[in-house]
Design an enzyme around this catalytic site. Structure first.
Site, short mmCIF file in Angstrom:
data_model
loop_
_atom_site.label_atom_id
_atom_site.label_comp_id
_atom_site.label_asym_id
_atom_site.label_seq_id
_atom_site.Cartn_x
_atom_site.Cartn_y
_atom_site.Cartn_z
N ASP A 147 0.86 -1.18 0.00
CA ASP A 147 0.00 0.00 0.00
C ASP A 147 0.89 1.23 0.00
OD1 ASP A 147 -1.93 1.88 0.24
OD2 ASP A 147 -2.74 1.19 2.15
N ASP B 53 28.14 -34.87 16.76
CA ASP B 53 27.84 -33.91 17.84
C ASP B 53 27.22 -34.68 18.99
OD1 ASP B 53 27.29 -31.81 19.43
OD2 ASP B 53 25.79 -30.88 18.14
N ASP C 84 32.48 -31.15 22.69
CA ASP C 84 31.60 -32.27 22.33
C ASP C 84 31.41 -32.41 20.83
OD1 ASP C 84 30.25 -29.92 22.05
OD2 ASP C 84 28.37 -30.60 22.92
N ASP C 85 32.20 -31.69 20.01
CA ASP C 85 32.13 -31.80 18.56
C ASP C 85 33.34 -32.60 18.08
OD1 ASP C 85 29.81 -30.28 18.29
OD2 ASP C 85 30.93 -28.41 18.39
N ASP D 69 70.62 21.74 31.90
CA ASP D 69 71.08 20.52 32.58
C ASP D 69 69.96 19.47 32.71
OD1 ASP D 69 69.44 21.74 34.36
OD2 ASP D 69 70.85 21.73 36.05
N ASP E 258 70.70 28.03 38.32
CA ASP E 258 70.13 27.20 39.38
C ASP E 258 69.79 28.03 40.61
OD1 ASP E 258 69.38 24.69 40.56
OD2 ASP E 258 71.23 24.83 41.73
N ASP F 99 3.94 11.02 74.05
CA ASP F 99 4.25 10.71 72.65
C ASP F 99 3.92 9.25 72.37
OD1 ASP F 99 5.08 11.08 70.07
OD2 ASP F 99 7.20 10.71 70.48
N ASP G 230 3.93 16.49 70.38
CA ASP G 230 4.15 16.94 69.01
C ASP G 230 2.79 17.16 68.34
OD1 ASP G 230 3.22 14.42 68.51
OD2 ASP G 230 5.17 13.59 67.96
#
EC number: 3.4.23.-
Length: 1712
Positions: free
Chosen positions: A534, A776, A850-851, A1209, A1279, A1422, A1481
């Site tokens: 389309d 294999d 393992d191959d 130097d 120096d 409290d 408080d």
């Protein structure tokens, strides 16, 4: 006097203490309320004749016992202690029961049956009877009921042989005995009764013993669930047997052996021995006590003595405790959640099943009120949907109990419609729908008939009129809205014609309609999808998500309206041009997937319109469809390859043990179990299992079950645990389990890996062996067994309720993912195949883990070797995969290579995999691409040079920028891969030749071997030179390239002779390398590698180099490398190290750096033999090397245009100018490690200054010379001058570095009058050349520029004034900033962002706390939370008297005002009177209207402290901390979690802890320490007397005079001590702290104006509450730090604040 009737029930209640004591002696507990309920209601409802007032009749008691001891759900185990106690009162009656015992009844003679009648045996409620095949026999009873049955210690146990006497002739009244009264009635024939009686006292107080019968034990076992399935039911059964029968030790063992398995019995005994009490009543660990109380062998207990019976009673109690302890299962709420209500199950039955699940799978008792909430939730949410929905909508659901919910559920259940009613309702609905549809269809047909009848007439009437217009979303066929005619479901459709296009990837049915032409099939995420092309669609569309969707949406405008649709995540799309990633729009309403312009552009598609229709082709005009064929030929795609399959079947048949398909799981028998060695410091690691999607769980579940069946996995309990990760196999719906063993790998010892290198593995494969077999091995690692000690390392969590698994599993074989698995398996397989290699030396066997690759010279040898190899593998226990086997072929695929005729290619699959990689979008994807493509670099000439633009993107921390250069490199690598040639296998019997070339720092080479007259490539080599070698001249770069490629080629040649062919005659250069460019270590390395005469040879120079694939000019470019290197100069060709004869200037330079007073000071100087030319101090921290470079650079700059001879130097400065400077420039000022060199700016400045003098000679002279030579004098002066300059003030930094690299010209500065005044004060000098003022070697910057610089610096960094000052001092700006400190402070203080974010720095002096004048007048209160809460108590309400420190603490379940008011009225007020002041408080419980109303009514002044200021309530807060700390210590000491029980001890401690004045709160209140008894004092007579009341009153008077009054005076003195208030006053502008800030929200809000103040708090505009002074900070500088540009105090436009007589009013005024 009235009289009352005494009943058995009232009699027991009157003597309830004795009844409870008797029950306790029997090992049970009874409750008075339940005793009454059972007697008056429960047992009466059993319909067995139990009277409401109770009875001591054994017949009635036996009938009730039958109901209570009924097996299964019909019994009542909770009532066993009560009926047992009733029987005890009836059988062994105390004195107050005997008058109420019923008179004994004469026994009814038993009728003799005329003939044996078969009858089904009945079972009792507790002692079921086995059916017997023998004829009925009368019960064996002693002739005299008063005689003892058995002497437990002297006679043999039953059964006894007895005769069958005649029935009694008549009734007689026997003497009742306890044994006879305990014979339970049976509902079966008397001849079939089986009795199992307890141990009781018979006549003469002798214990009588009847053992359990075999039928009882059998029926108990067969009619009750096993202990593992329902431990609660079996425990209740055993408890009833122990209570009613009182078995001996031998009977208990017999009972456990019959009803429990061996493992269960052992667990029960172990749990019971843990509960043996010691002397203090707690479980003991003493072995002698345990063995004595709960012996495992038969004890010598005399049951005729009270001590023996007490031993037996305690043994039974411990046995029950062991049963309950062993019955505890690990909590598994998942099993509880699986209990759901069935469709036809009643709510009551469902609730019983739910409670049973709670008992079985959790340690909670569902009847416990504390667990009612969880049971209610489970009952609601696990009910059937209709009941659940209605229960959830109940109002006030939180107030419902479980019984209330059950009633509601029963109502809902009973109102359900029956299946017949539901069917009737659906039928009526369908009938109404059909009637409506029929009515509509009738109207439509009537309209059609009418239209057809008057068609001609209507057409004439209509004339030229149009049809009725349709809506934009209206169908033209059915006139319904919402779709168009082509999508109308009612429109009849024609059968589609046979398509010539076969969509191989279509996953729908074969008869599905494909999209209309033109269409294209693409692979999306590995799955083929057919698209409709389309070109009008901007974006491509999918109709099925097939994966996750992103959060991004797009508004799609269509013909029927607009709607938002979501995008898919990036999917990989396989195109003709390669694989790309693309995001699709997901539009489910779209009829077909759409191929929009976005993918058509990536596809480079071409659309041609012909007479047959549109044709979509690729960029080269080729069709995009892969396969088109007729449908009748489709079957050919599924024809099997018969020949190959038949050959494979023969191998499977001949060698069944060698294949995984026929031999099953293999086991390497010759290998010992693998033992894993842990590191010395390794500790177990436990990682929880990650949440797993349901699809993944279902995918790996079959694999787990298969490995469990094969024995690869087994259940375990391990301290190690690692998560299991499900990995989806690409292109399939299957998952495979992968275990994350990274943490285990970190804790396991490393072993040296011996796995072969695939890079050179094929070098040992001779080209003379062209026949190959590739095998294999299947599940190779699982062939090796894992040692039992190492199995627990690899445990993981797994739950499978279907097979009853919930716990941990572990591997019995070598697991995958373990770091040493490849090496261990490779070594094991090598050892098992060693015999095969010895027996077949003519064959070549390569092994990579393992191959296996077997190579032979002929097909016959290959067949024979393959047979022997398969036989060896089968015998050793390994299994190969028949699906992947390649047997006796001349072309095979091995390790991703195609092998044929001694050559190797890249496989087509590997090329396609690389070509399909989309363009990388991040560094990780670039690394993945380079790693995949780098595996094929042997086939790509110049791979390193091609990939050079991509490597910088892989460095960590590098910004990812994909440009044109990277895109070209990406495409060039893919193109080179497409044209990759075939490479010959290395033949180690022939010599090798290596063609080498170097270009722009990249070494390229081709390794070849002769094949007849030709040179056959073996490998293409390429590598980038290191940073040091890249900066060398071309000839030396060639030497480095040869060394790198010879090392890489050695991996393939395996030490065979190698001839090097290049276009440079470098052999002489290697033998005599120049000292100027190479270090000694590198020179030695090159010579040792390249001058190996036995292995490396240098051939003649060549004019055609296969490495570059370009012909060189005829004759070649022959040159002498040594001569070219000798002619290679530094940056200045005429630079020499000999004095110039006609020098204009002869100078000496030196730099000095040393540490003085802990700080490094430095200076530099340029001198002649006798005078100083230039000297300056250098910034602190300057090194000596840097100082030397600066001095030499300054000398060259001052000698511009002149002939200069300069002595230094410094070896470093001399080598930089003569040798290293050019090398640094060539390699980009980088070290050999790729890092920037030190003193980079100074070296660049020096290299640039080398060209300033007309002629130049730089000479190195020794330092610190003695003598009178000109060099010695000049060096000493330079120096000393440098050291002297270093000791001068170094606050002004040298301007040399910035002057050496001049930037762009800036306009001259303009100094105003204030700047000129500052210049005069500093006594600066004017520099006319630059038009600036200089001070101490720095340029004075105008003040307005300095302020602007500081302002910009602060906006960039937002650092503090101190930090910015340090930053400006460290940087070599070369400028003097006037009034720097003032401007720094002004800028930082006026920054609004810093004021809103930075923390305040307000310091306050010590505060004075207001206290009461005497005890009980001033309290602080409290709430504090204590977890875990016991019995619902989670809070502690603490009151503390501020005068004495006396504390009161009350546990609470809720933190509410109701609790505060209750404790205040019921506890504080009665004991201490009404408090005058109460502080707290601003918690909700204290500011509540309830609390404040109570305080107002009592006349209490309730003071609320400042919000978010715990110090305001410091005394009670400190008490909270003390209480919590002491509770924590006590819980650790006692092991109890019930802090409510320990609270009194804590209060005792805090009330007797000395305070600040050395007095305890108890002493302040009572005037003496608390009374204490010395329990270890033998004389306690002194504690028996108590002083008189007058003495107490006198003591209290003394306390008030000597303690309380001085203490109150001390408190008052503190209050009167003046306290330094905060610095804020009304009218100030302040910032207010935000206590709850959101993400990226400023910490301070405001600024606000201060309205009112107290010594500790402020009231500001816009905030209702008072604010503590520590929660604000000044919004601007204080009065003594006003900004210079702020309005002055006498400014008429400034507001002023004045106090008034009213303390709550202020006056604001401003002058005009």
């Amino acid at each position: 006097m009235g009289q009352t009737i005494t009943t058995p029930l009232s009699l027991t209640l009157d003597h309830w203490s004795e009844v409870r004591a008797r029950a306790h002696n029997q090992g049970v507990e009874v409750r008075k309320k339940k005793w009454i309920t059972l007697c008056e209601a429960e047992w009466v409802m059993m319909n067995v004749g139990w009277p409401r007032e109770g009875t001591f009749s054994l017949d009635n008691i036996s009938q009730v016992e039958k109901k209570i001891f009924a097996p299964g759900p019909y019994g009542h185990p909770d009532q066993v202690p009560y009926i047992t106690t009733w029987r005890s009162l009836a059988t062994d009656p105390p004195s107050w029961v005997r008058p109420f015992l019923p008179p004994p009844k004469p026994p009814t003679p038993l009728p003799q049956p005329l003939s044996p009648q078969p009858s089904a045996p009945l079972t009792s409620s507790l002692y079921p009877v086995l059916p017997k095949s023998d004829p009925p026999k009368p019960p064996v009873l002693p002739p005299d009921p008063s005689s003892p049955l058995i002497d437990l210690l002297t006679e043999e146990p039953p059964p006894y042989p007895g005769g069958h006497g005649p029935p009694p002739s008549g009734p007689r009244t026997p003497t009742a005995s306890p044994i006879a009264s305990r014979l339970r009635e049976r509902r079966e024939n008397p001849a079939e009764e089986s009795q199992a009686l307890p141990l009781r006292e018979g006549p003469n107080n002798r214990p009588q013993y009847w053992p359990f019968s075999a039928s009882d034990l059998y029926n108990w076992k067969s009619h009750n669930p096993p202990f593992s399935q329902d431990p609660v039911a079996l425990t209740n059964l055993i408890e009833s047997i122990l209570v009613t029968h009182q078995p001996t030790w031998d009977d208990c063992q017999q009972l456990l052996q019959a009803l429990l398995t061996g493992e269960e019995r052992q667990r029960v005994l172990l749990e019971a021995r843990k509960q043996v009490p010691g002397e203090d009543g707690r479980p003991t660990q003493l072995p002698n006590v345990i063995d004595e109380t709960f012996p495992l062998t038969r004890p010598n207990w005399d049951f005729a003595t009270p001590a023996g019976r007490e031993h037996l009673r305690l043994y039974r109690q411990l046995l029950l405790a062991g049963l309950r302890g062993a019955a505890r299962r690990p909590t598994n709420l998942a099993q509880v959640k699986q209990v759901v209500q069935g469709k036809e199950e009643t709510p009551a039955a469902f609730l019983e099943r739910l409670k049973e699940a709670y008992r079985m799978y959790t340690p909670y008792d569902p009847e416990d009120p504390g667990q009612a909430a969880s049971v209610i939730l489970s009952f609601i949410y696990q009910s059937s949907p209709d009941i659940r929905n209605k229960l959830q909508r109940l109002e006030g659901l939180q107030g419902f109990t479980l019984s209330d919910l059950l009633k509601e559920a029963e109502k809902i259940y009973n109102k359900r419609e029956t299946p017949e009613e539901r069917e009737e309702r659906l039928w009526q609905r369908q009938e109404e729908r059909d009637k409506k549809r029929h009515k509509e269809m009738t109207k439509v047909l009537a309209t059609v008939v009418a239209q057809n009848r008057d068609k001609d007439r209507e057409e004439s009437k209509l004339g030229d009129q149009r049809k009725i217009p349709l809506g934009k979303d209206q169908c033209a066929y059915c006139k319904e809205k919402g779709h168009w005619v082509r999508d109308c479901p009612k429109r009849p459709r024609k059968k589609p014609a046979n398509s010539t296009l076969l969509n191989l990837g279509d996953q729908e049915s074969q008869g599905q309609d494909p999209p209309p032409e033109p269409r294209i099939t693409l692979k999306i995420g590995g799955q083929p999808v057919t698209f409709l092309v389309d070109t009008g669609a901007q974006h491509s569309v999918l109709t099925r998500p097939d994966g996750p969707l992103s959060d991004r949406t797009a508004l799609v405008q269509g013909a029927t309206g607009s709607k938002n649709y979501r995008w898919t995540t990036d999917r990989r799309v396989q195109l003709a041009t390669g694989k790309v990633t693309h995001s699709f729009l997901y539009v489910p309403e779209c009829p077909y997937p759409l191929l929009g312009r976005d993918l058509l552009t990536k596809l480079k598609a071409q659309i041609h319109f012909t007479g047959e229709g549109a044709n979509v082709v690729g960029p080269k005009g080729l069709p995009l469809q892969v396969l088109t064929l007729q449908l009748e030929e489709e079957y050919r795609l599924f024809e099997p390859e018969s020949t190959q399959k038949q050959e494979m079947d023969i191998w499977l048949k001949n060698f069944p043990q060698a294949w995984a398909e026929t031999g099953g799981m293999g086991t390497a028998h010759c290998q010992a179990p693998v033992l894993i060695q842990l590191k010395a410091t390794a500790t177990p690691i436990s990682i929880r299992q990650y949440p797993m999607p349901h699809e993944a769980y279902q995918g790996i579940k079959p694999h787990i079950r298969r490995m469990l069946d094969q024995g690869i996995l087994k259940p375990c309990q391990s301290p190690w645990n690692t998560p299991l990760l499900p990995v989806k196999k690409p292109g399939t719906e299957d998952y495979r389990p992968v275990q994350d063993l990274r943490e285990v790998n970190k804790r396991v010892e490393d072993i040296h890996p011996t796995v072969p290198n695939p890079y050179n593995l094929l070098s040992t494969l001779p080209p003379s062996h062209p026949w190959y077999t590739v095998l294999d091995l299947k599940d190779a690692f699982f062939c090796l067994r894992l040692h039992s000690e190492s199995q627990l390392l690899f445990a993981f969590e797994w739950r499978d309720p279907e097979i009853g698994l919930s716990g941990q599993l572990t591997w019995t074989r070598l697991p995958q993912g373990f770091k040493n698995s490849p090496t261990l398996f490779d070594e094991a397989l090598h050892s098992d195949l060693a015999d095969f290699r010895v027996r077949y030396p003519a064959l070549v066997l390569l092994q990579y883990v393992d191959d296996l690759l077997l190579a032979a010279a002929t097909r016959t040898e290959c067949l024979e070797g393959t047979k022997a190899l398969l036989e060896t593998l089968g015998n050793k226990g390994y299994r190969a995969s028949a699906k992947k086997a390649q047997i006796c072929l001349q072309e095979v695929t091995y390790l991703g290579y195609s092998l044929k005729d001694g050559q190797r290619w890249l496989t087509k699959a590997r090329k396609e995999a690389i070509l399909s990689i989309p363009v990388p979008k991040n560094s990780r994807q670039v690394r993945e691409f380079l790693g995949t493509a780098g595996y094929c670099r042997l086939w790509i000439p110049g791979f390193a040079e091609l990939a050079a633009p991509l490597y910088p993107l892989t460095r960590p921390g590098t910004l990812f920028q994909w440009g044109t250069e990277q895109q070209l490199a990406f495409e060039d690598i893919k193109k080179a891969l497409l044209s990759s040639p075939a490479l010959g296998l290395p033949d180690i019997t022939k010599p090798f030749e290596l063609f080498i070339d170097e270009n722009s720092g990249f070494a390229k080479g081709v390794l070849v071997q002769k094949l007849g007259p030709w040179k056959r490539p073996v490998a293409y080599l390429s590598k980038k030179l290191d940073t040091v070698a890249s900066g060398w001249p071309p000839c030396l770069r060639m030497v480095a390239a040869i060394a790198i490629l010879v090392k890489d080629a050695g991996k393939l040649t395996l030490g065979q002779p190698l001839t090097i062919l290049t276009s440079h005659p470098v052999e002489a250069l290697v033998r005599q390398p120049p000292n100027k460019w190479l270090s000694n270590a590198r020179m030695t390395h090159y010579q040792a590698m390249l001058l190996d005469a036995e292995r490396v040879h240098f051939g003649p120079t060549v004019s055609l180099n296969p490495a570059t694939l370009l012909p060189l000019p005829s004759g070649g470019n022959h040159h002498d490398c040594l001569q070219i290197l000798a002619e290679t100069h530094g940056t200045r060709p005429d630079l020499t190290d000999q004095p110039l004869p006609d020098a204009d200037l002869t100078w000496y330079t030196d730099g000095s750096s040393f540490i003085r007073n802990g700080e490094r000071e430095a200076g530099a100087a340029v001198t002649t033999e006798s005078e100083v030319i230039w000297a300056a101090p250098l910034p602190p921290g300057t090194s000596a090397q840097r100082a030397e470079l600066i001095a030499l650079t300054q000398a060259l700059k001052m000698a511009e245009g002149k002939k200069l001879t300069v002595y230094t130097d410094s070896r470093y400065a001399f080598a930089t100018t003569h040798v290293h400077g050019e090398i640094y420039r060539r390699r980009g000022l980088l070290t050999s490690e790729g890092k920037e060199i030190k003193n980079k700016n100074e070296i660049l400045a020096l290299l640039e200054a080398l060209f300033l003098p007309k002629r130049l000679s730089i000479i190195h002279c020794p330092g610190h010379q003695k003598g009178d030579s000109p060099q010695a004098k000049g060096n000493r002066l330079a120096d000393d001058t440098a050291k002297k300059a270093a000791t001068e003030t170094h606050s002004s930094l040298t301007v040399l570095p910035t002057e050496l690299i001049e930037g762009p010209k800036r306009p001259p500065w303009e100094y105003d009058d204030s700047d000129l005044d500052l210049v005069q004060k500093l006594e600066a000098h004017y520099e006319p050349k630059r038009g600036t003022w200089e001070y101490r070697g720095k340029t004075i910057m105008p003040e307005k520029y300095a302020k602007e610089l500081i302002s910009h610096l602060h906006k960039l960094t937002h650092l503090s004034a101190r930090k910015m000052k340090t930053l400006l001092e460290r940087e070599e700006t070369g400028f003097y900033l006037p009034n720097r400190d003032l401007h720094l402070r002004q800028v930082t203080e006026s920054c609004r962002a810093c004021a809103q974010i930075n923390a305040g720095k307000i310091k306050f002096g010590p505060d004075v706390r207001a206290r009461g004048r005497r005890p009980g007048t001033h309290w602080e209160v409290d709430f504090t939370e204590i977890k875990p809460g016991m019995y619902g108590y989670k809070y502690l309400l603490v009151f503390i008297d501020t005068f004495s420190g006396w504390a009161e603490a009350y546990p609470a379940k809720h933190e509410t005002a109701k609790v505060v008011a209750k404790k205040l009225l019921e506890e504080i007020f009665p004991r201490y009177g009404i408090p005058q002041v109460l502080g707290s408080d601003n918690g909700p419980a204290f500011i509540s209207q309830v609390s404040q109303s109570v305080a107002t009514l009592l006349g209490i002044n309730w003071k609320l402290h400042c919000a978010y200021r715990p110090q305001s309530s410091g005394q009670v807060e400190r008490m909270n901390r003390s209480i919590k700390e002491t509770l924590t210590k006590l819980t650790l000491e006692t092991g109890s979690k019930d802090w409510v029980l320990l609270l009194p001890l804590v209060l005792y401690r805090v009330r007797n802890t000395p305070g600040p004045h050395g007095l305890t709160p108890f002493e302040i209140l009572y005037g003496a320490p608390p009374p204490m008894a010395h329990f270890f004092d033998t004389d306690i007579s002194s504690f028996a007397t108590s002083p008189t009341m007058q003495a107490h009153l006198r003591a209290l008077q003394l306390v008030q005079e000597e303690i309380q009054r001085p203490l109150a005076a001390a408190y008052r003195e503190k209050l009167e001590t003046p306290v330094v208030p905060h610095p804020f006053k009304p009218g100030d502008s302040v910032w207010v702290r935000r206590h709850q800030t959101k993400n990226l929200e400023p910490r301070w809000k405001g600024p606000h104006i201060v309205l009112l103040t107290t010594p500790t708090a402020l009231k500001v505009d816009g905030v209702a509450a008072w604010i503590h002074a520590s929660h604000v900070k000044a919004a601007g500088p204080t009065t003594n730090q006003d900004l210079s540009d702020s309005p002055s105090s006498d400014d008429p436009s400034r507001w002023k604040v004045q106090r008034t007589q009213n303390p709550l009013k202020i006056r604001l005024s401003r002058g005009t």
